[in-house]
Design a protein around this motif. Structure first.
Motif, PDB file in Angstrom:
ATOM      1  N   GLU A 168       0.839  -1.192   0.000  1.00 22.83           N
ATOM      2  CA  GLU A 168       0.000   0.000   0.000  1.00 22.83           C
ATOM      3  C   GLU A 168       0.882   1.253   0.000  1.00 22.83           C
ATOM      4  O   GLU A 168       1.903   1.314   0.685  1.00 22.83           O
ATOM      5  N   ASP A 169       0.426   2.241  -0.738  1.00 25.12           N
ATOM      6  CA  ASP A 169       1.212   3.473  -0.863  1.00 25.12           C
ATOM      7  C   ASP A 169       1.416   4.154   0.489  1.00 25.12           C
ATOM      8  O   ASP A 169       2.490   4.689   0.776  1.00 25.12           O
ATOM      9  N   GLN A 170       0.354   4.133   1.343  1.00 28.49           N
ATOM     10  CA  GLN A 170       0.462   4.804   2.636  1.00 28.49           C
ATOM     11  C   GLN A 170       1.519   4.142   3.500  1.00 28.49           C
ATOM     12  O   GLN A 170       2.328   4.808   4.155  1.00 28.49           O
ATOM     13  N   GLU A 174       4.904   5.956   4.840  1.00 28.39           N
ATOM     14  CA  GLU A 174       5.205   6.060   6.271  1.00 28.39           C
ATOM     15  C   GLU A 174       6.535   5.403   6.593  1.00 28.39           C
ATOM     16  O   GLU A 174       7.321   5.910   7.395  1.00 28.39           O
ATOM     17  N   ALA A 195      -2.053   2.139  10.729  1.00 26.16           N
ATOM     18  CA  ALA A 195      -1.822   3.191   9.758  1.00 26.16           C
ATOM     19  C   ALA A 195      -1.987   4.564  10.409  1.00 26.16           C
ATOM     20  O   ALA A 195      -2.922   4.790  11.182  1.00 26.16           O
ATOM     21  N   GLY A 196      -1.082   5.449  10.108  1.00 29.48           N
ATOM     22  CA  GLY A 196      -1.120   6.800  10.643  1.00 29.48           C
ATOM     23  C   GLY A 196      -0.484   6.936  12.005  1.00 29.48           C
ATOM     24  O   GLY A 196      -0.276   8.045  12.484  1.00 29.48           O
TER      25      GLY A 196
END
Length: 661
Positions: A168-170, A174, A195-196
């Motif tokens: 995944e790009d995210q 990260e 995520a995040g």
């Protein structure tokens, strides 16, 4: 579950790396073949556009080495986004040692053992590489073989069904940011969290960092050089083994960070516990035909011939320094600017010897042209140079030096050196002034002046100018089977303590005068045995180099074999620095002679030098036009009168024919 395959690494040394290896070998390592640290970089794989078929093509990253591989500050910077690698370098002194299997196996095992030992420390070596070479510095051919030691895991790692999939790009974004925040240049890092809210840590902190984290959320991210969709790059092998053997992690997710949108991710695990036996290593790079073997880089054809010559001419000198005489100051010799007054037999041989010592700045002064008798005795000329009246000697000699070695700065000037006893007509005054000014300028611009002319009086003017400016003057003169080579002493106000050494004229009690007029053919030519000139020329150059190496330079005292026995020289590393060499070929004998400066010398005495400094060209014109001026100036005329008067007071007794002698 399928066995996890890894794409091997490939190397890409740049041409500047081989140049750096040249310098390392010649200037530092010499005959030292011990292991040396080095640095390289690893690039991620990337995608390029396929212009013919459309779409993209994956290109694997390689291990690159540049001019900074051995720690040079001026080395080129690694490409952006690349990973720093630390390696071990070993250069063999012979091709036979390089080819020997046992020697390479021994050093490979040594590097492998150091990797294993580092796993027990807080600084594991996960991406150490090895490079062994043999450098043929004469031909610019380099034999080399890279190895990227990697642990063979028993049992082997397996990848879950489905293999590596697009990440995944995210997650990729990260992970990259976390790597930058960590200043992570080791190629791998640990990532956890949703995520995040993801956080990262170095690989060495795996136990604490992954404590309480489900195995499915344990991510090992690394900069991946592989472009293959189902196989990660070689560097992750040691990372996985380290995590399993030292941190008990047998089930993780690997994130292959690749340039563009090609990053991959997948779950890998060990089917059982690691073997308790000492692990083995693999990792020698395959050559271009896919076999385990060394490679060859031949830079000769791609290098500028002039640059090749520039590097090659100093090879013998550098070998001399690091094999025999480490204290030799080659840079000091090479920087010496030499002015050669005379481009005849002596001038040609002196110029060749100077180039052999790496001297790059050589200037000729000669007003003659090449004649048919010259080429057989003067090695910078050939038959073609004699045609159509002959080429100007100075320019022809300079052009030939550049043809021999393009890197030499060879200059030429054609003018006549004014001489004592050779009157200057009123119509020639301005031309004489111009010639004197040109000679003064050339001597001022050079560090050493060689007096290599045919006549005795032609050496007078450069002797005076050299004494006034404190320049090194090397004199060479030939007889039939004898020669004189000498260095003039320092000028009358430059002597740094001790007694001042004499010049070419210090033994004379008469001033130099016209010796060229009214001469027969054998007197007009320098009639010598053919071997005399090269012997004298070589000795003159060696004397200059020895003097340049002496810490006192022009003020170095005269040294002889007897003085060296009494007090070993602490001066030139090349040995004795004599004042005069007087050689005789018929007896195969060379004498080292010391001559003191004479206070009434017509060439270097304070009286003459001060008069020249005060009146300049006016004083010189008096010398050229008046045969008695120099003797009056120095007091030699009074010395003659005193000697004649003393002789008149002696009563001579005639002996009989029967008297025994």
């Amino acid at each position: 579950m399928a066995p996890l395959q890894f794409q091997p690494l490939s190397s890409q040394p740049t041409p500047s790396f081989w140049s750096a290896l040249n310098s390392l070998k010649l200037d530092k390592l010499k005959l030292d073949d011990s292991e040396q640290p080095m640095e390289a970089w690893l690039e991620e794989s990337r995608e390029i556009h396929d212009r013919e078929k459309g779409g993209t093509i994956g290109v694997s990253g390689s291990v690159g080495l540049g001019s900074g591989a051995f720690g040079q500050e001026s080395g080129e910077r690694p490409p952006a986004g690349s990973v720093e690698l630390k390696g071990v370098f070993k250069n063999y002194n012979t091709i036979e040692e390089f080819k020997a299997t046992e020697t390479k196996k021994e050093i490979f095992n040594s590097v492998a053992d150091s990797i294993l030992a580092s796993f027990e420390t807080n600084a594991p070596q996960l991406d150490t590489f090895l490079l062994v070479t043999f450098a043929d510095l004469k031909k610019y051919i380099y034999h080399y073989w890279f190895a990227f030691p990697a642990v063979v895991s028993k049992p082997a790692w397996e990848i879950e069904e489905g293999g590596l999939v697009a990440a995944e790009d995210q997650l990729v974004a990260e992970a990259r940011k976390l790597a930058d925040d960590l200043s992570n240049r080791s190629g791998a890092l640990l990532v956890r969290g949703p995520a995040g809210q993801r956080t990262a840590a170095p690989v060495k902190d795996a136990t604490a960092f992954f404590e309480g984290v489900p195995s499915s959320e344990r991510i090992v991210a690394f900069h991946d050089p592989s472009h293959l969709p189902d196989a990660p790059g070689w560097p992750v092998r040691n990372v996985l083994f380290y995590l399993a053997s030292k941190h008990g992690l047998s089930d993780v997710t690997i994130l292959c960070l690749r340039s563009g949108s090609s990053s991959r991710i997948g779950r890998v695990s060990l089917p059982g516990p690691l073997s308790a036996e000492k692990p083995t290593f693999v990792g020698w790079e395959r050559n271009k035909i896919g076999k385990l073997g060394s490679r060859v880089a031949d830079l000769g054809p791609m290098m500028d011939p002039a640059r090749l010559a520039d590097q090659a001419v100093d090879l013998n000198l550098k070998l001399m320094r690091w094999r025999i005489m480490p204290s030799l100051q080659l840079e000091k010799v090479a920087a010496t600017k030499c002015l050669l007054l005379g481009a005849g037999t002596l001038g040609c041989y002196v110029a060749r010897a100077l180039m052999g010592w790496g001297i790059r700045n050589i200037t000729f002064v000669d007003s003659a042209k090449v004649s048919y008798s010259n080429p057989v005795r003067q090695p910078l000329f050939d038959f073609e140079d004699c045609l159509d009246g002959g080429k100007p000697k100075a320019q022809c000699a300079a052009d030939r030096l550049k043809k021999i070695f393009p890197g030499v700065n060879a200059q030429a000037h054609a003018f006549t050196i004014p001489m004592p006893g050779h009157p200057v007509p009123s119509t020639g005054t301005e031309a004489t002034k111009a010639d004197v000014a040109k000679l003064e300028s050339l001597i001022a611009e050079h560090d050493a002046v060689f007096l290599l002319m045919d006549s005795r009086e032609s050496r007078w003017l450069p002797t005076v100018i050299g004494a006034s400016l404190g320049k090194i003057i090397i004199n060479a003169a030939l007889g039939y089977d004898s020669y004189l080579v000498m260095r003039h002493g320092a000028g009358p106000d430059q002597q740094d303590g001790g007694k001042r050494l004499g010049c070419y004229y210090c033994n004379d009690i008469v001033a130099p005068a016209d010796s060229l007029s009214d001469r027969t053919l054998d007197q007009m030519c320098t009639v010598t045995r053919p071997g005399i000139a090269p012997i004298a020329s070589a000795s003159a150059v060696e004397l200059l180099v020895s003097l340049v190496q002496h810490p006192l330079g022009i003020n170095a005292p005269a040294e002889t074999a007897s003085s060296a026995e009494q007090e070993p020289s602490k001066g030139s590393p090349l040995g004795l620095v004599p004042h005069q060499l007087r050689g005789q070929l018929s007896q195969w004998k060379t004498l080292l002679i010391e001559g003191a400066a004479y206070d009434r010398c017509t060439g270097c005495s304070k009286i003459v030098v001060d008069a020249y400094r005060k009146d300049g060209i006016d004083m010189l014109l008096k010398v050229f036009n008046d045969l008695e001026y120099l003797e009056k100036l120095t007091g030699l005329d009074e010395l003659h009168r005193e000697s004649e008067k003393a002789m008149e007071g002696i009563e001579w007794e005639e002996g009989s024919d029967e008297e025994d002698f």
